[in-house]
Scaffold this active site. Structure first.
Site, short mmCIF file in Angstrom:
data_model
loop_
_atom_site.label_atom_id
_atom_site.label_comp_id
_atom_site.label_asym_id
_atom_site.label_seq_id
_atom_site.Cartn_x
_atom_site.Cartn_y
_atom_site.Cartn_z
N ASP A 93 0.84 -1.20 0.00
CA ASP A 93 0.00 0.00 0.00
C ASP A 93 0.88 1.25 0.00
O ASP A 93 1.05 1.92 1.04
CB ASP A 93 -0.91 -0.04 1.24
CG ASP A 93 -2.01 0.99 1.18
OD1 ASP A 93 -2.19 1.60 0.11
OD2 ASP A 93 -2.69 1.18 2.21
N GLY A 189 -8.88 8.92 7.40
CA GLY A 189 -8.44 10.29 7.14
C GLY A 189 -6.96 10.48 7.44
O GLY A 189 -6.35 11.46 7.02
N SER A 191 -4.87 7.94 6.70
CA SER A 191 -4.22 7.08 5.71
C SER A 191 -3.23 7.86 4.86
O SER A 191 -3.49 9.00 4.48
CB SER A 191 -5.27 6.46 4.79
OG SER A 191 -5.87 5.38 5.42
#
Lengths: 243, 287
Positions: A93, A189, A191
């Site tokens: 990610d 938020g 992330s």
């Protein structure tokens, strides 16, 4: 947090509302690693057109125009080629945002805007590290002021224990929080934002806020992209781009 | 933010799928394509049904004119930019020979700030350096061999180029609230005016947001608009814009570090020192 304590913190913002769920403004964090480069989570920018994005640096209060802020458009989004989601868990990610220079330059280093260091080695488990962001708080609302907290790095074994994430973590991830008394954690938020650890009074980007089972739950700490696994990818992608 | 792309029947997933689909296709006024089959609510969101001027987008007393879904700002001089957020360099064609060109908010939107003893509109004429005596507070003017050079010999309790600084001109704590008249750096360079055309690209000038609150205006007095450790100002050295701490004294009860640093406050990218990972905030404040 105090203004200037996390000068590498970036706010990823939509320039305009796309629908009720993709509203204008802040939606994810990011970290300035070089004048023209912000690192974030790939899940933040999936299927996002770079033209709809802007990156705010030097921000503290999202609701105010601040004299120390620096705003940039995004020239290019580079998502990790092996980003994937299985059972709603994001793997690899990580993504890079190349900022579009203004008047011939990208971020100008000031007291409030500064790049973070990339780690040269491993920080041991139990190290105190720092998280920051404008994400949801215990009130269920996001914060317009940048907040920060201290968390400890948790061993992979503990985090993959049946009582925690039961082997759902792979080596591209790391855990941080407090398994005994969960209080501080990242949330929606946050992330894409930084997990930094300090050594010799310099801060190193060790994790990228990625996912977790709800927020602030006992035995379910925050899960972060393990930046040390992607150092070559970061260097290669930046080098491939023309200055 | 987790966009799985998988479809389930929950309401949230339904909307998220809409979200991703339309994010890709969302191309309207912003130079992007646009799908005529989009549902009405989507158009409403993109069309900004309300008057865009209602949000008062024009800064610095600019007037807003609605232009369908968009708006145009009419900016009073010297402001410019789509939201009147920039300041036009009105000094572009002005030569302030022995001085600095300042941007002003009144016509003709510039003025020359002349180095003593130069005068007149464009600092191209010199008067006698010591006649009349430019030194304040009983200072005596001493002429040099070069006609334009002079120095003021100040009484003990005064300092400054013109003996204009008294002992009461001092700063408390880090000088955030300093509003005194010192305009020289510790290396005795004269500060630039905060409205100098040389500072238009800087983050700190008399046109920045909240400039009044920071004490910045049409003057060259030292200030501390960024919460640095003491008052500072911009100077030019070898034609380069630099900043330096000022030759201003702390008020008797306050303490501060005497460190002096000469570096570029609003640097170009080339001369940025690599200081990754080192925040500059001070120690935590006692509650």
């Amino acid at each position: 947090t105090m203004t200037g304590k996390h000068p590498w913190q970036a706010s990823l913002q939509r320039k305009f509302s796309l629908n009720p769920f993709w509203q204008k403004g802040h939606f994810c964090g990011g970290t300035l690693i070089e004048a023209c480069w912000v690192l974030t989570a790939a899940h933040c920018i999936l299927r996002t057109d770079a033209r709809t994005l802007q990156v705010a640096l030097g921000k503290q209060d999202l609701d105010r125009r601040e004299y120390h802020e620096q705003m940039f458009d995004v020239e290019k989004i580079i998502k990790h080629g092996h980003y994937t989601e299985r059972d709603e868990i994001p793997y690899n990610d990580i993504a890079l945002l190349k900022l579009k220079p203004k008047n011939g330059h990208c971020a100008i280093e000031t007291k409030y805007v500064k790049s973070v260091c990339l780690p040269g080695g491993i920080f041991p488990d139990n190290t105190d590290c720092y998280i920051s962001g404008w994400g949801d708080t215990e009130t269920g609302e996001s914060s317009h002021q940048l907040l920060d907290a201290r968390v400890k790095l948790i061993s992979q074994m503990q985090c993959n224990a049946p009582s925690a994430y039961n082997n759902r973590l792979d080596e591209s991830m790391l855990c941080a929080g407090n398994l005994q008394r969960t209080r501080a954690d990242t949330c929606q938020g946050d992330s894409g934002g930084p997990l930094t650890c300090a050594k010799n009074r310099s801060y190193y980007l060790y994790g990228i806020v990625s996912w977790g089972d709800q927020c602030g739950l006992k035995n379910k700490p925050g899960v972060y992209t393990r930046v040390t696994r992607f150092l070559n990818w970061i260097r290669t992608k930046i080098q491939e781009e023309p200055n | 933010e987790h966009l799985t792309g998988t479809s389930t029947d929950s309401a949230d997933d339904y909307y998220y799928e809409y979200g991703t689909e339309y994010a890709e296709a969302a191309q309207n006024d912003h130079g992007l394509d646009f799908d005529a089959t989009d549902p009405d609510w989507f158009h409403e969101y993109l069309d900004y049904d309300e008057n865009p001027c209602d949000t008062k987008p024009c800064q610095n007393n600019g007037s807003c004119e609605r232009n369908r879904k968009s708006y145009t700002c009419h900016c009073p001089k010297p402001y410019t930019g789509s939201k009147c957020e920039k300041v036009q360099n009105t000094c572009k064609r002005i030569n302030c020979h022995r001085g600095d060109c300042l941007v002003t908010v009144r016509a003709p939107y510039y003025r020359c700030s002349c180095r003593h003893p130069y005068k007149a509109s464009f600092c191209d004429k010199a008067q006698s350096a010591c006649q009349p005596n430019p030194c304040k507070n009983g200072g005596t003017c001493q002429r040099h061999r070069i006609r334009s050079k002079f120095s003021c010999k100040c009484p003990e309790t005064f300092k400054g180029r013109f003996c204009e600084i008294g002992t009461e001109d001092c700063f408390k704590e880090n000088g955030l609230t300093y509003r005194g008249n010192v305009s020289q750096t510790i290396l005795h360079k004269t500060c630039l005016h905060w409205n100098s055309h040389l500072l238009l690209e800087s983050n700190y000038n008399s046109f920045m947001e909240d400039a009044d609150d920071h004490g910045l205006g049409d003057h060259n007095f030292c200030r501390n608009p960024d919460g640095d450790e003491r008052p500072w100002c911009f100077v030019t050295t070898s034609n380069k814009l630099k900043w330096d701490f000022c030759d201003v004294s702390p008020c008797p009860a306050s303490e501060f570090s005497k460190n002096t640093i000469m570096s570029t406050k609003s640097p170009t990218v080339d001369n940025i020192p690599r200081t990754c990972g080192k925040p500059e905030t001070r120690s935590p404040i006692k509650r």
